[in-house]
Every structure is written in structure tokens, then in C-alpha cells.
Design an enzyme around this catalytic site. Structure first.
Site, short mmCIF file in Angstrom:
data_model
loop_
_atom_site.label_atom_id
_atom_site.label_comp_id
_atom_site.label_asym_id
_atom_site.label_seq_id
_atom_site.Cartn_x
_atom_site.Cartn_y
_atom_site.Cartn_z
N GLU A 133 0.99 -0.98 0.19
CA GLU A 133 0.03 0.14 -0.09
C GLU A 133 0.74 1.22 -0.13
O GLU A 133 1.82 1.38 0.77
CB GLU A 133 -0.97 -0.01 1.04
CG GLU A 133 -1.87 1.29 1.10
CD GLU A 133 -2.87 1.17 2.25
OE1 GLU A 133 -3.95 1.53 2.22
OE2 GLU A 133 -2.34 1.42 3.65
N VAL A 136 0.26 5.57 3.48
CA VAL A 136 -0.28 4.70 4.56
C VAL A 136 -0.96 5.53 5.68
O VAL A 136 -1.72 5.01 6.38
CB VAL A 136 1.16 4.21 5.34
CG1 VAL A 136 0.99 3.67 7.01
CG2 VAL A 136 1.97 3.43 4.46
N ASP A 159 5.39 5.39 2.37
CA ASP A 159 4.88 6.79 2.62
C ASP A 159 6.08 7.71 2.71
O ASP A 159 7.24 7.25 2.99
CB ASP A 159 3.95 6.97 3.97
CG ASP A 159 3.15 8.05 3.98
OD1 ASP A 159 1.95 7.72 3.93
OD2 ASP A 159 3.36 9.21 3.72
N ASP A 178 9.80 8.30 -1.81
CA ASP A 178 8.71 9.12 -2.75
C ASP A 178 8.06 8.33 -3.79
O ASP A 178 9.12 7.70 -4.52
CB ASP A 178 9.59 10.23 -3.65
CG ASP A 178 8.57 10.98 -4.18
OD1 ASP A 178 7.52 10.92 -4.30
OD2 ASP A 178 9.21 12.30 -4.76
N ASP A 201 -2.67 4.47 -2.79
CA ASP A 201 -3.46 5.60 -2.26
C ASP A 201 -2.49 6.80 -1.72
O ASP A 201 -2.48 7.09 -0.47
CB ASP A 201 -4.07 5.07 -1.12
CG ASP A 201 -5.23 5.77 -0.39
OD1 ASP A 201 -5.63 6.98 -1.26
OD2 ASP A 201 -5.60 5.60 0.83
N HIS A 204 -1.54 11.04 -4.84
CA HIS A 204 -2.61 11.38 -6.01
C HIS A 204 -2.27 12.30 -7.02
O HIS A 204 -3.13 12.90 -7.66
CB HIS A 204 -3.94 11.54 -5.45
CG HIS A 204 -4.13 10.58 -4.34
ND1 HIS A 204 -4.24 9.26 -4.54
CD2 HIS A 204 -4.68 10.74 -2.91
CE1 HIS A 204 -4.70 8.66 -3.63
NE2 HIS A 204 -4.93 9.58 -2.58
N GLU A 229 -6.29 4.62 -6.47
CA GLU A 229 -7.33 5.14 -5.75
C GLU A 229 -7.49 6.90 -6.17
O GLU A 229 -6.46 7.40 -6.57
CB GLU A 229 -7.35 5.06 -4.36
CG GLU A 229 -7.56 3.69 -3.98
CD GLU A 229 -7.60 3.55 -2.42
OE1 GLU A 229 -7.63 4.49 -1.79
OE2 GLU A 229 -7.52 2.41 -2.16
N ASP A 230 -8.66 7.24 -5.80
CA ASP A 230 -8.57 8.79 -6.06
C ASP A 230 -8.35 9.47 -7.44
O ASP A 230 -7.68 10.53 -7.30
CB ASP A 230 -7.99 9.32 -4.75
CG ASP A 230 -8.54 9.08 -3.42
OD1 ASP A 230 -9.55 8.45 -3.49
OD2 ASP A 230 -7.97 9.39 -2.38
C1 LIG Z 1 -4.89 9.48 1.70
S1 LIG Z 1 -3.34 9.04 2.81
C2 LIG Z 1 -3.54 7.41 2.78
C3 LIG Z 1 -4.59 6.72 3.61
C4 LIG Z 1 -4.15 5.30 4.02
N1 LIG Z 1 -4.13 4.63 2.57
C5 LIG Z 1 -5.57 4.77 4.61
O1 LIG Z 1 -6.14 4.05 3.77
O2 LIG Z 1 -5.81 5.14 5.51
C6 LIG Z 1 -2.23 9.58 1.73
C7 LIG Z 1 -0.67 9.12 2.06
O3 LIG Z 1 0.15 9.52 1.15
C8 LIG Z 1 1.54 9.88 1.36
N2 LIG Z 1 2.01 10.31 0.49
C9 LIG Z 1 1.85 11.90 -0.18
N3 LIG Z 1 2.63 11.89 -1.15
C10 LIG Z 1 3.44 10.85 -1.27
C11 LIG Z 1 4.59 10.26 -2.15
N4 LIG Z 1 5.14 11.30 -3.25
N5 LIG Z 1 5.17 9.13 -1.87
C12 LIG Z 1 4.55 8.41 -0.94
N6 LIG Z 1 3.61 8.85 0.04
C13 LIG Z 1 3.12 9.82 -0.34
C14 LIG Z 1 0.94 10.95 2.49
O4 LIG Z 1 2.03 11.13 3.42
C15 LIG Z 1 -0.29 10.19 3.14
O5 LIG Z 1 0.08 9.67 4.38
#
Ligand SMILES: C[S@@+](CC[C@H](N)C(=O)[O-])C[C@H]1O[C@@H](n2cnc3c(N)ncnc32)[C@H](O)[C@@H]1O
Length: 444
Positions: A133, A136, A159, A178, A201, A204, A229-230
């Protein structure tokens, strides 16, 4: 402009089936003369069930560009006041989501994703699958996926924010990086993959989603899948999207539909990983699912016509029977070949010497055996020759057998000669009276 509290009160009145009270709340507000409020009151005068009233209120608020949370609340009310929610009650993910009041980690989901997840992921449940996933947050998704896939599944998170690592408190592996960095993604694959399921997720943005799909899809297990997603962010400029935006993730994903059909247009590339290994791409509101599958080239054929019922069926049956007959003949040939070898060995032993009586008795037996073998041989040969599509291997076996048979016959003739020599020998003549007595004694 209408505030959240007023809308919440209106929705509460609607949910108790008191549309008149809902209208009075609006008419008594400071915004009674606003065009939107007039429209909402008009809706509340309609004789409609609460679910339909809530949906129409939501549509009117959306048209007026009201805060997204207000619109969201109207649609939530419409869903839970309607008849669709029981359909979701059997969905284990939705059940988990609703029951997760606290302690399982914050979970922020669109409920219409749950049927999509379950439709595509159910087959992996209870299996030792590897799931990644991306995104996170506080780990609520990781916990839900572990519960859903079962204790044998390995769930890995990624994440960019180390708060996600702290929040999961070592219960899950969460790698920091990233998702727009292909090297980071490849590292995840090398350390924890190959993955059966990847759920994006994360951030986005268009670049994040496209890089993640292009990097991880080819590294999925055969039969694996990628869920993004999204994908409504493809319509949002703040994420790099926009209606008709060429660089949007959904624009990129729509091009994969061409890859699915690469065989059907000369100018499409049939060699890309997407053309070769994309089994299907499924578009839902805000979710896209890519199935990985080693595809064979598509072809068409005809079934169900009269030709199948008549000629084809007959020829099929003949082919089956002929192949069964060939198999039977092969087995019999092998048995006769063994018998022939035994005969040849016995003939050899006879030739090598032994008493005259033994020679004669064995020779008589051998002649019988050989006669039977020859007639079996002739029979087999007739059957073999009549069997359709006699293959080269069989012909070779048959030829070999004939050769061996000829050799056996030759040896038999030599043995015959040997017997004649023995009979003509001095000892034979000398012992003639003795043999006559023995023969008389045997008869008497
Ligand atoms: C919508 S939340 C995830 C929610 C989680 N999947 C859940 O179901 O509870 C989006 C997450 O993506 C992470 N994120 C944002 N940009 C990112 C990137 N470039 N690479 C990895 N993670 C990223 C954020 O830090 C955040 O924790």
C-alpha cells in the site's frame, strides 16, 4: 452563504421524515432570500422520500458551488436513508470500516470503493499474498488489509512522511520514500516483492500515479493487480489534472485501452508491456484497476454451426478412435516384439547345442510360437495399415519388427538344417534301434 450547522439541522429534519420542519429552518435563516435557499425550500415542498430529498438538496448545493463537505454530507444522508446500504452490509471491508470506531487507525475512504476492492481482491484472501500500500497515513489501511487478506499475507507500506512509520509502531514494515521515484519503487519490489497487489493511495498527483503504474505494473506477479485510488484528481488542476488535460492520469490510463486492443490496428504497438501483459483495465468512479496477465494473441473461431454438429463432430470422433486404435496397436506390437525376442533367444540356445530330443521338441514348440507370432503380426499389420494417419514412428516400429521377424525365420531355417545334420549323423544312426525300443515302450 449557508453554513454547515444549518445544513446539518436541515438534513436531520429530513432524516426524521419532517420536510416541513427542514423548510422552516431554512426560511428562518439569515439567507432566506438567497436563490439557493429558495431552491432548497422548493425541493423540500416536493412529496419525495427522505433519501431522494437529501440527494436533490446535495445536487442543488453542488450546482451552487457550496463547500464540498456540505455536499458530501447531503449525499451521505441520501445513501444511509436509502436502500442501497444493505447491499454493502455483506462486504467484509465495509463491515470492518463501519465497525472500526477507534483503535484500528484512522481510515478515510469513499464507501463506493469497497465493492470495487472486494470484486477484484476477494480471490487473494486467505493466501500468502504480498500486498503493497502506497500512502499509509496513520496505518488504518494496512490494518484493514491485513484483516481482509488474512494472517498469511505480507502487507508492506510506503509513505513519504515518517509520521506514518511512527504511527504504525512497528506492526508493519513501512518504507520511507517518494512514489514518484522509480528507484525507490524498484527497491520495494526487490526487497519485498514481487507483489500480488499494489494499492496506490499516496499523493494522487498525476506524476506520482503515472510513475507508480509504469514502474510497478511490469514488476507485479503474473495474475497480480494494481489499484489506483482517488483518480478524480485527474480533474483537479491542483494535482496536475483538469478536464481533457493531456498529462492527466486518466488520459494516460485511457491510452491503455488502446494497448489492450493493439492487435486490432496496424499502427498500435504490440510489443509494449501494456500490450503484452495488461489483461484488463477497469474504470470506476475514482478508481482504476489494472490486471496483469500474460496474454496470448487473440483469435476467433466458429462454433455452434451445423458443420460442428455434422461433419466436424464425425471427423473428431474418427480422429479420436483412430488415435486410440494406434495406441492399442502400439502396445500389441511391443508385446509381439518381446515375444519375438524371446523366440530368437530360445532359437539361439537350441542352436548352441543340447540333446537331439530337446532340439526337436523345442523346435516344434518354437515353430508353433513363430506361426502364431506371424499370424498376429499379419493381423496387426492389417489393423495398423487401416488406422488413419499412420505416423512415421509406427512405420519404423513395424519395419523393425519385420526385420527381426525375417532374422528369426532365418535362424529357424538354420536350426532346421542343424536338426537334419544331427539326424544324418553317425550317432543318430547308431542309436536308431534304441530309439525304436524307447518309442515302443512309450506307446505300450
Ligand atoms: C490518503 S493518505 C493514505 C491513507 C491510507 N491509505 C489509509 O487508507 O488510511 C495519503 C498518504 O500518502 C502519502 N504521500 C503523499 N505523497 C506521497 C509520495 N510522493 N510518496 C509516498 N507517499 C506519499 C501521505 O504522506 C499520506 O500519508
Amino acid at each position: 452563504m449557508l453554513d454547515r450547522t444549518t445544513i446539518a439541522r436541515v438534513l436531520y429534519a429530513v432524516s426524521t421524515d419532517d420536510a416541513t420542519h427542514a423548510r422552516l429552518i431554512l426560511e428562518g435563516s439569515d439567507h432566506a432570500s438567497d436563490a439557493l435557499v429558495v431552491r432548497l425550500c422548493d425541493i423540500l415542498r416536493r412529496d419525495l422520500p427522505p433519501t431522494e430529498l437529501a440527494r436533490q438538496l446535495g445536487d442543488a448545493c453542488a450546482d451552487a458551488g457550496l463547500d464540498k463537505d456540505i455536499v458530501n454530507e447531503c449525499y451521505r444522508a441520501a445513501f444511509y436513508l436509502g436502500e442501497r446500504w444493505p447491499e454493502l452490509a455483506d462486504n467484509p471491508l465495509f463491515a470492518y470500516f463501519l465497525a472500526n470506531r477507534s483503535g484500528g487507525g484512522v481510515l478515510h475512504k469513499w464507501p463506493h470503493y469497497f465493492p470495487v476492492y472486494h470484486r477484484h481482491l476477494e480471490r487473494y484472501r486467505g493466501r500468502p499474498v504480498r500486498v503493497l500500500e502506497i500512502g499509509v497515513y496513520r496505518g488504518g489501511g494496512l490494518t484493514m488489509w491485513q484483516k481482509y487478506f488474512g494472517p498469511d499475507a505480507v502487507i508492506v507500506g510506503a509513505d513519504i512522511d515518517d509520521a506514518a512509520v511512527r504511527a504504525t509502531k512497528g506492526r508493519f514494515v513501512v518504507e520511507l520514500g517518494d512514489q514518484a521515484d522509480p528507484a525507490f519503487l524498484r527497491g520495494l519490489h526487490e526487497t519485498y516483492g514481487p507483489f500480488d497487489v499494489v494499492i496506490d493511495d499516496g499523493g494522487h498527483t498525476m506524476q506520482q500515479q503515472i510513475v507508480t503504474a509504469e514502474t510497478l505494473f511490469p514488476l507485479l506477479k503474473d495474475d497480480g493487480l494494481l489499484i489506483v485510488e482517488d483518480t478524480h484528481t485527474s480533474y483537479w488542476p491542483s494535482f496536475g489534472g483538469g478536464l481533457g488535460e493531456p498529462g492527466a492520469f486518466l488520459t494516460w490510463a485511457r491510452d491503455r485501452v488502446d494497448d489492450l486492443h493493439s492487435q486490432h490496428h496496424q499502427s498500435l504497438d504490440r510489443s509494449s508491456v501494456w500490450a503484452r501483459e495488461l489483461g484488463g483495465v477497469h474504470f470506476y468512479d475514482s478508481v482504476v484497476v489494472f490486471d496483469r496477465e500474460r496474454r496470448f494473441r487473440a483469435f476467433d473461431e466458429v462454433a455452434g454451426g451445423a458443420s460442428y454438429i455434422l461433419a466436424d463432430q464425425f471427423s473428431e470422433r474418427i480422429a479420436v478412435e483412430s488415435s486410440a486404435e494406434r495406441e492399442r496397436v502400439r502396445e500389441e506390437l511391443a508385446a509381439v516384439r518381446d515375444q519375438n525376442l524371446r523366440l530368437a533367444a530360445q532359437l539361439g540356445a537350441v542352436e548352441a547345442g543340447g540333446g537331439v530330443d530337446t532340439v526337436m521338441a523345442e523346435q516344434a514348440g518354437l515353430e508353433d510360437d513363430l506361426r502364431r507370432a506371424r499370424s498376429e503380426q499379419a493381423d496387426l499389420r492389417a489393423r495398423l495399415e487401416s488406422a488413419a494417419r499412420l505416423d512415421a514412428e509406427q512405420s519404423a516400429v513395424l519395419a523393425g519388427f519385420h526385420e527381426r521377424l525375417a532374422r528369426s525365420e532365418k535362424r529357424l531355417a538354420a536350426s532346421e538344417e542343424h536338426r537334419r545334420l544331427v539326424e544324418g549323423s553317425v550317432s543318430w544312426r547308431v542309436t536308431k534301434p534304441l530309439r525304436a525300443v524307447r518309442s515302443r515302450l512309450r506307446r505300450g
